[in-house]
Design a protein around this motif. Structure first.
Motif, PDB file in Angstrom:
ATOM      1  N   TRP A  29       0.912  -1.246  -0.017  1.00 53.38           N
ATOM      2  CA  TRP A  29       0.012  -0.039  -0.040  1.00 53.38           C
ATOM      3  C   TRP A  29       0.880   1.058   0.020  1.00 53.38           C
ATOM      4  CZ3 TRP A  29      -4.594  -0.476  -1.527  1.00 53.38           C
ATOM      5  CH2 TRP A  29      -5.598  -1.761  -1.194  1.00 53.38           C
ATOM      6  N   PRO A  77      -5.278  -1.267  -5.950  1.00 54.91           N
ATOM      7  CA  PRO A  77      -4.065  -0.476  -5.732  1.00 54.91           C
ATOM      8  C   PRO A  77      -2.886  -1.266  -5.145  1.00 54.91           C
ATOM      9  CG  PRO A  77      -5.947   0.878  -5.084  1.00 54.91           C
ATOM     10  CD  PRO A  77      -6.227  -0.560  -5.389  1.00 54.91           C
ATOM     11  N   ARG A  85       1.094   3.719 -10.010  1.00 51.86           N
ATOM     12  CA  ARG A  85       0.066   4.152  -8.996  1.00 51.86           C
ATOM     13  C   ARG A  85       0.665   5.178  -8.228  1.00 51.86           C
ATOM     14  NH1 ARG A  85       1.381  -1.038  -5.231  1.00 51.86           N
ATOM     15  NH2 ARG A  85       2.714   0.048  -4.218  1.00 51.86           N
ATOM     16  N   THR A  86      -0.394   5.989  -7.592  1.00 53.64           N
ATOM     17  CA  THR A  86      -0.023   7.201  -6.817  1.00 53.64           C
ATOM     18  C   THR A  86      -1.097   7.382  -5.967  1.00 53.64           C
ATOM     19  OG1 THR A  86       0.919   9.374  -6.685  1.00 53.64           O
ATOM     20  CG2 THR A  86      -0.869   8.962  -8.297  1.00 53.64           C
ATOM     21  N   TRP A  87      -1.076   8.370  -5.076  1.00 50.77           N
ATOM     22  CA  TRP A  87      -2.040   8.497  -4.029  1.00 50.77           C
ATOM     23  C   TRP A  87      -2.081   9.989  -3.584  1.00 50.77           C
ATOM     24  CZ3 TRP A  87      -1.442  10.242   0.933  1.00 50.77           C
ATOM     25  CH2 TRP A  87       0.105   9.828   1.537  1.00 50.77           C
ATOM     26  N   ARG A 139      -6.064  -0.943   3.794  1.00 51.22           N
ATOM     27  CA  ARG A 139      -5.577   0.415   3.188  1.00 51.22           C
ATOM     28  C   ARG A 139      -5.033   1.449   4.204  1.00 51.22           C
ATOM     29  NH1 ARG A 139      -9.520   1.925  -1.753  1.00 51.22           N
ATOM     30  NH2 ARG A 139      -9.602  -0.144  -2.770  1.00 51.22           N
ATOM     31  N   ARG A 143      -6.640   8.086   2.147  1.00 48.03           N
ATOM     32  CA  ARG A 143      -5.826   8.099   0.881  1.00 48.03           C
ATOM     33  C   ARG A 143      -6.814   7.979  -0.131  1.00 48.03           C
ATOM     34  NH1 ARG A 143      -0.213   5.087   0.990  1.00 48.03           N
ATOM     35  NH2 ARG A 143       0.737   6.014   2.700  1.00 48.03           N
ATOM     36  N   TRP A 145      -6.682   6.823  -4.300  1.00 50.06           N
ATOM     37  CA  TRP A 145      -5.696   6.147  -5.027  1.00 50.06           C
ATOM     38  C   TRP A 145      -5.901   6.541  -6.524  1.00 50.06           C
ATOM     39  CZ3 TRP A 145      -1.268   3.777  -3.599  1.00 50.06           C
ATOM     40  CH2 TRP A 145      -1.247   3.397  -2.311  1.00 50.06           C
TER      41      TRP A 145
END
Length: 197
Positions: A29, A77, A85-87, A139, A143, A145
């Motif tokens: 994560w 994610p 991937r980013t958040w 998670r 956040r 995602w």
């Protein structure tokens, strides 16, 4: 260990192949990773819903897409390639809308109130229960995602369509399950060229 989706005992494995061809049985994560730099320009609670946050719109212009909200993909994610991937911090407001109707079904009033923290936690409970059933950690809270498409697919939706088609072809139900998790990991590894040859 053979290079397929089963471990030495023959049971479905839940790991994925990393870029060097080594087996990664954990996923992530990105607990210690920073948010996308665009998110650092804004702070404080916004009255906007998640998909209306300005930073979401800015990231969409750069090719990022919000991760799907369907519970079947609750783990996505976690297994998505880290480079894609980013958040961002979730500074949005989730609203409860109360609509009043008269005896004829006509709307007589609408009231929107922000959900309290306890109510937000209740919304997360089903997600946490599904992740527990998959043997995955919860998670990190707070956040939102975002993902970029991988392989030859132009959108995240197209990647999901591909995953749905492969699942249907192999008789894997489209619900959060160890089977869908293993299939998704294997397909994402194949799409990014990090899977077994």
């Amino acid at each position: 260990m053979s290079r397929d989706s089963r471990d030495a005992t023959g049971s479905d494995a839940t790991g994925s192949w990393d870029g060097t061809g080594s087996w990664d049985a954990t996923g992530s994560w990105d607990e210690d990773g920073p948010p996308h730099p665009l998110a650092l320009r804004r702070t404080g609670r916004s009255e906007q819903e998640p998909d209306r946050l300005p930073e979401i719109r800015e990231l969409e212009a750069l090719g990022w897409e919000p991760a799907p909200e369907e519970l079947a993909w609750v783990f996505l994610p976690y297994v998505w390639p880290p480079a894609d991937r980013t958040w961002i911090p979730d500074r949005s407001t989730h609203w409860a809308v109360d609509t009043r109707l008269d005896g004829h079904g006509h709307v007589t009033g609408v009231e929107a109130t922000p959900l309290a923290e306890a109510e937000l936690h209740d919304l997360d409970r089903e997600t946490e229960e599904l992740l527990d059933a998959l043997g995955l950690p919860h998670r990190p809270p707070g956040r939102l995602w975002l993902l970029r498409p991988v392989g030859p697919h132009p959108t995240v939706g197209a990647v999901l369509d591909h995953l749905r088609a492969v699942a249907a072809e192999r008789g894997v139900a489209l619900r959060a399950s160890p089977e869908l998790l293993a299939l998704t990991r294997a397909e994402l590894a194949a799409l990014t060229g990090s899977g077994p040859p």
